[in-house]
Design a protein around this motif. Structure first.
Motif, PDB file in Angstrom:
ATOM      1  N   GLU A 180     -73.816 -25.008  73.413  1.00 53.38           N
ATOM      2  CA  GLU A 180     -71.627 -25.489  72.648  1.00 53.38           C
ATOM      3  C   GLU A 180     -71.437 -24.695  71.066  1.00 53.38           C
ATOM      4  OE1 GLU A 180     -69.889 -29.401  72.008  1.00 53.38           O
ATOM      5  OE2 GLU A 180     -70.940 -29.722  73.867  1.00 53.38           O
ATOM      6  N   GLU A 181     -70.046 -24.231  71.044  1.00 53.80           N
ATOM      7  CA  GLU A 181     -69.657 -24.114  69.914  1.00 53.80           C
ATOM      8  C   GLU A 181     -69.812 -24.424  68.388  1.00 53.80           C
ATOM      9  OE1 GLU A 181     -67.776 -20.406  69.468  1.00 53.80           O
ATOM     10  OE2 GLU A 181     -69.451 -20.419  71.204  1.00 53.80           O
ATOM     11  N   ASN A 182     -70.103 -24.074  67.514  1.00 47.58           N
ATOM     12  CA  ASN A 182     -69.674 -24.690  66.120  1.00 47.58           C
ATOM     13  C   ASN A 182     -70.345 -25.860  65.594  1.00 47.58           C
ATOM     14  OD1 ASN A 182     -67.948 -23.468  65.332  1.00 47.58           O
ATOM     15  ND2 ASN A 182     -66.136 -24.976  65.812  1.00 47.58           N
ATOM     16  N   GLN A 183     -72.030 -25.655  66.219  1.00 46.11           N
ATOM     17  CA  GLN A 183     -72.983 -27.054  66.096  1.00 46.11           C
ATOM     18  C   GLN A 183     -73.092 -27.031  65.006  1.00 46.11           C
ATOM     19  OE1 GLN A 183     -73.797 -29.128  68.165  1.00 46.11           O
ATOM     20  NE2 GLN A 183     -74.891 -27.717  69.679  1.00 46.11           N
ATOM     21  N   TRP A 184     -73.333 -28.091  64.675  1.00 41.76           N
ATOM     22  CA  TRP A 184     -74.005 -28.198  63.196  1.00 41.76           C
ATOM     23  C   TRP A 184     -75.282 -29.114  63.883  1.00 41.76           C
ATOM     24  CZ3 TRP A 184     -73.654 -33.871  63.632  1.00 41.76           C
ATOM     25  CH2 TRP A 184     -72.773 -34.055  63.780  1.00 41.76           C
ATOM     26  N   SER A 185     -76.041 -29.178  62.611  1.00 40.46           N
ATOM     27  CA  SER A 185     -77.713 -29.630  62.773  1.00 40.46           C
ATOM     28  C   SER A 185     -77.455 -31.017  62.609  1.00 40.46           C
ATOM     29  CB  SER A 185     -78.430 -29.035  61.308  1.00 40.46           C
ATOM     30  OG  SER A 185     -79.709 -29.788  61.060  1.00 40.46           O
TER      31      SER A 185
ATOM     32  N   GLU B 234     -82.431 -19.590  79.017  1.00 41.31           N
ATOM     33  CA  GLU B 234     -80.811 -19.919  79.195  1.00 41.31           C
ATOM     34  C   GLU B 234     -81.321 -21.519  80.123  1.00 41.31           C
ATOM     35  OE1 GLU B 234     -78.773 -16.439  77.599  1.00 41.31           O
ATOM     36  OE2 GLU B 234     -78.335 -18.494  79.115  1.00 41.31           O
TER      37      GLU B 234
ATOM     38  N   GLU C  44     -76.920 -29.456  74.799  1.00 45.03           N
ATOM     39  CA  GLU C  44     -75.295 -29.375  73.202  1.00 45.03           C
ATOM     40  C   GLU C  44     -75.422 -28.131  72.346  1.00 45.03           C
ATOM     41  OE1 GLU C  44     -76.067 -34.159  72.772  1.00 45.03           O
ATOM     42  OE2 GLU C  44     -74.384 -32.235  72.462  1.00 45.03           O
ATOM     43  N   ASN C  45     -77.086 -27.190  72.741  1.00 46.61           N
ATOM     44  CA  ASN C  45     -77.219 -26.681  72.196  1.00 46.61           C
ATOM     45  C   ASN C  45     -75.727 -25.664  72.479  1.00 46.61           C
ATOM     46  OD1 ASN C  45     -78.717 -27.087  69.990  1.00 46.61           O
ATOM     47  ND2 ASN C  45     -80.743 -26.280  71.046  1.00 46.61           N
TER      48      ASN C  45
END
Lengths: 217, 649
Positions: A18-23, A9, A15-16
């Protein structure tokens, strides 16, 4: 499951969570690839096209071929002919405002293209049309025509062609003008350049040029 | 390719979710689709002889499709269109992390940094092209450019990107968006969504202009002169379209900032107390609101001149009309660039001198009068085309404009007078900016004189003059402002020795490069030529050497600022002892800027004994111009419904 353990955890990358994570990797690789593709299009277009032609070749045109002049380019700007084929080139000036010509040859002395120097009187060192029999017909909106060393047959009254002397073989058309040129491809194989030298070569310098690859019979 | 991301969901995620595509890549993809759709449609209904896939008309429509696709892809679709139409959306504004700078945002600080980021990108591209130009000019004949038209295209891209994607953007879209709301004690801007979309037009414009050579050369420089453009190949189309995107972005900035200053000022922040930098922004935003629609109309007319074709500006129409219309915008544009710099001088000097700003009203009046006079001088760019009777009024107003410009100097010098100024890096940049602009201004007085102008027209004297005014004011002040606000932007500071060294190297390289432009011009060096008489080569050669040093110095500053942004020493909350509201919150400021609505209770520019702290953080939620509650961090535009939401405190 392992990833539910408290240790995982507390992953250092906040950053990880957060929602809506892009690569991040997709982003970096993708933008870099677009950047490279952009640079290649901007600077390496011609090399790409040449490479593609040398790999895949280019279809031989014969019979009736349209050659259109625009500001400042030809369509098509590359053709393949074969020695001995019968050709009829319909040359049309599609510009609304500009006069355009069609000259064909080899070797332009580009050292002269300077602001402080001489501009060459004869653009091509070698004129493709020297000694070539060619029949001209259906003249419309001809500004002038210079036959140079070509062996020309005129269909219809000669006045419509406004024949002049000096310079290369060059039909110069007014905006909207057109002319038919019929000939048998002479035995001059290899790569030939064509271009429009109107307005002190500005058209040529701006990119109004093309190439004809002539294949042996 | 949506590859398998690490899956952080731990069971409470309602449904498995595919990692979304990075917005920038999706924007590129949708732009390509938009281009193909519209381009193909136009080719189908309006085919050219010979059936080329891309024609002049088709590329114009295709570009519009690409721009729409780009904006939709970057976030317009998820964040604006879906909610607008009443559909559910997955979009959620990111509150932290680097990713929020690469997608649609509504936080004015994120948007401000996006503007600065893109502007610096434009500066580096255009600067790189300037290096190529200087390399070419080291020899009197053509070397790296094959034909004069290639060189002219490079000059055009350099000028266009510098003017429209950097000079107009960095201080206004960038620093303006970031600091205007903070400096007026506002918690966000009025048109935050529109602003978040507008910033993404900057990369559209930069890429359009940069890729213009794909459509052919253009020879007009940043001005797109007609009827000269009528002689150009289709590359000029991407000039018009790119500049349209860039000016549209700046127009949105102007609209948003003017509205924000009108409606979101903190209680107590009257127009009389408005910070100088904000005054500068308001004046140039008004200039942009007046003149940008005018030049956009002109560019659309020129575009139609080319693709339809119509005959507005060609020899059949009126060739001089375009010049008039361009410079009607073009000279105010110069002040759109320079006025924020004048404002920043008088923002930073009182802080560094810790001395009350001298003649504050006159400094403001100067900014406003420069703005008004800037619309009356346009024809001085065309003295060679006018008769003497027409020249004189423009010559008069041109010389007049130096008077309100002088007010900015007067306030600055009056403040410096007998002060114990701290000569640190930001201050050094500001003093250098004032010196450089003085040289630019004085050489401009020569140019305003018709007789001299007719001799110097189109020589390097003019090039030296406008580089001194634009780089001298905007770029030097911009660096000053960034060093000044770096503690605010990043919470970190820089090393004075490094900062000053870089500033001095830049200043020397700049002056050694551009002061010689005046001499080159007097010796007969023309603009717009890649080949020139051989006797001018020695000076051109050494100018190029200094230009390369200047380019490296700018790059060095940018890299150093970037380094300090991440790795600099921790800065204090208000390291310079300033009094403007942006320093009365944490650094960098939180999402809604201030924990509670601040109130302004005194002048922001008075220093010395007996002066009080001008900013207090009261519990009052009222703004100067409205009484809407803005304390709610969940605030959204629905609170502005006519019934008011009933939350006024």
């Amino acid at each position: 499951m392992e990833y539910e353990s408290p240790k995982d955890e507390k992953t250092p990358n906040t950053e990880n969570s957060e929602e809506n994570q892009w690569s991040r990797r997709q982003f970096l690789v993708g933008t870099a690839a677009i950047g490279v593709a952009g640079a290649v299009t901007l600077f390496g277009r011609q090399s790409l096209v040449n490479a593609a032609r040398s790999v895949f070749g280019s279809p031989v045109s014969s019979g009736t071929v349209h050659l259109y002049a625009y500001d400042y380019y030809y369509i098509p700007n590359y053709m393949t002919w074969r020695v001995g084929d019968r050709m009829e080139v319909i040359f049309q000036n599609q510009s609304h405002t500009h006069w355009h010509e069609w000259t064909m040859g080899r070797h332009v002395n580009e050292a002269y293209f300077q602001a402080f120097g001489n501009l060459p009187a004869d653009a091509w060192q070698e004129d493709f049309w020297d000694g070539v029999p060619v029949t001209l017909s259906d003249p419309y909106g001809i500004d002038n025509f210079v036959p140079n060393q070509a062996i020309v047959t005129y269909v219809g009254p000669k006045a419509a062609y406004n024949i002049q002397s000096g310079g290369d073989f060059s039909p110069t058309l007014k905006p909207g003008g057109s002319l038919h040129l019929s000939f048998t491809v002479p035995n001059k194989p290899g790569l030939w350049d064509f271009g429009c030298f109107v307005q002190q070569y500005i058209h040529y310098r701006t990119g109004m040029r093309g190439q004809v690859m002539i294949l042996p019979a | 390719m949506a590859h398998a991301m690490t899956v952080p969901e731990s069971g409470h995620a309602p449904r498995p979710r595919k990692a979304p595509m990075p917005p920038v890549l999706r924007a590129f993809l949708w732009a390509a689709i938009g281009f193909l759709l519209l381009n193909t449609f136009v080719i189908a209904v309006d085919p050219f002889r010979g059936h080329p896939f891309v024609t002049g008309p088709s590329v114009v429509f295709g570009w519009v499709g690409a721009a729409i696709g780009w904006l939709l892809g970057i976030g317009l679709y998820d964040a604006v269109l879906l909610p607008l139409m009443g559909f559910p959306t997955r979009w959620q504004e990111r509150q932290q992390g680097w990713r929020r700078y690469w997608e649609f945002a509504t936080d004015h600080k994120v948007i401000g940094l996006q503007y600065m980021m893109f502007a610096v990108g434009g500066f580096l591209i255009a600067g790189g092209i300037a290096m190529l130009m200087r390399y070419e000019l080291m020899t009197p004949y053509l070397t790296i450019f094959h034909y004069p038209s290639n060189y002219l295209t490079a000059v055009g891209i350099h000028g266009t990107l510098m003017m429209f994607s950097f000079a107009t953007v960095f201080m206004i879209g960038g620093l303006g968006n970031y600091f205007v709301p903070l400096m007026i004690g506002a918690r966000e801007t009025v048109l935050s969504k529109l602003s978040g979309i507008g910033v993404w037009l900057v990369p559209v414009g930069i890429l359009t202009v940069l890729f213009s050579p794909l459509l052919g050369e253009w020879s007009t420089g940043w001005r797109g002169y007609e009827p000269l453009a009528g002689q150009d190949a289709n590359g000029i189309l991407f000039y018009y379209l790119g500049v349209l995107a860039l000016t549209m972005s700046s127009l949105i900035v102007a609209l948003n900032l003017v509205a924000t200053v009108m409606f979101r000022r903190a209680p107590g922040l009257t127009w009389g107390r408005l910070p100088l930098f904000v005054w500068g922004q308001v004046t140039v935003n008004l200039l942009m609101l007046i003149w940008f629609p005018e030049i956009q109309t002109t560019f659309v007319m020129a575009l139609l001149d080319k693709v339809v074709p119509l005959n507005f500006f060609t020899a059949t129409g009126s060739p001089l009309t375009y010049l008039m219309l361009f410079w009607l915008f073009g000279h105010p544009e110069v002040y759109i660039i320079a006025v924020p710099a004048f404002a920043i001088w008088n923002e930073i000097i009182p802080v560094m001198a810790q001395k009350s700003l001298f003649g504050r009203q006159w400094a403001v009046i100067g900014l406003v009068f420069v703005m008004m006079l800037s619309g009356l001088v346009w024809a001085h760019h065309m003295f060679t085309n006018l008769r003497n009777s027409e020249i004189l009024p423009f010559s008069f107003f041109t010389e007049m404009i130096s008077i309100p410009t002088g007010f900015a100097y007067m306030s600055a010098i009056g403040t410096l007078w007998k002060s114990k100024v701290r000569l640190n890096t930001p201050m050094l940049w500001i003093l250098m900016s004032m010196f450089n602009f003085l040289i630019g201004g004085l050489t401009g007085v020569f140019l305003a004189d018709p007789i001299v102008n007719l001799q110097l027209h189109d020589t390097f004297w003019v090039v030296g003059h406008f580089h001194y005014t634009i780089i001298g004011s905007m770029v030097f002040s911009g660096f000053g402002a960034i060093y000044y606000w770096l503690p605010k932007l990043s919470g970190r500071t820089f090393n004075e020795t490094w900062g000053k060294t870089l500033a001095i190297i830049t200043f020397l390289a700049f002056n050694l490069t551009f002061s010689q432009f005046f001499l080159l011009g007097l010796h007969g060096m023309n603009r717009w030529v890649p080949a020139y008489p051989a006797y001018l080569q020695p000076m051109n050669f050494e100018v190029s050497i200094f230009a390369f040093i200047l380019g490296a110095a700018f790059l060095g500053n940018i890299l150093y600022i970037g380094y300090c942004w991440r790795n600099g020493a921790q800065a204090g909350e208000n390291p310079w002892g300033a009094k403007t509201p942006e320093w009365f919150t944490s650094s960098p400021a939180p999402r809604y800027n201030f924990p509670v609505q601040p109130e302004i209770v005194g002048s922001l520019y008075l220093y010395g004994e007996g002066t009080k702290v001008p900013v207090v953080t009261t519990a009052l939620g009222e703004l100067a111009a409205t009484s809407r509650a803005t304390q709610d961090p969940q605030f959204d535009w629905h609170d502005y419904a006519p019934d008011g939401g009933g939350v006024t405190s």
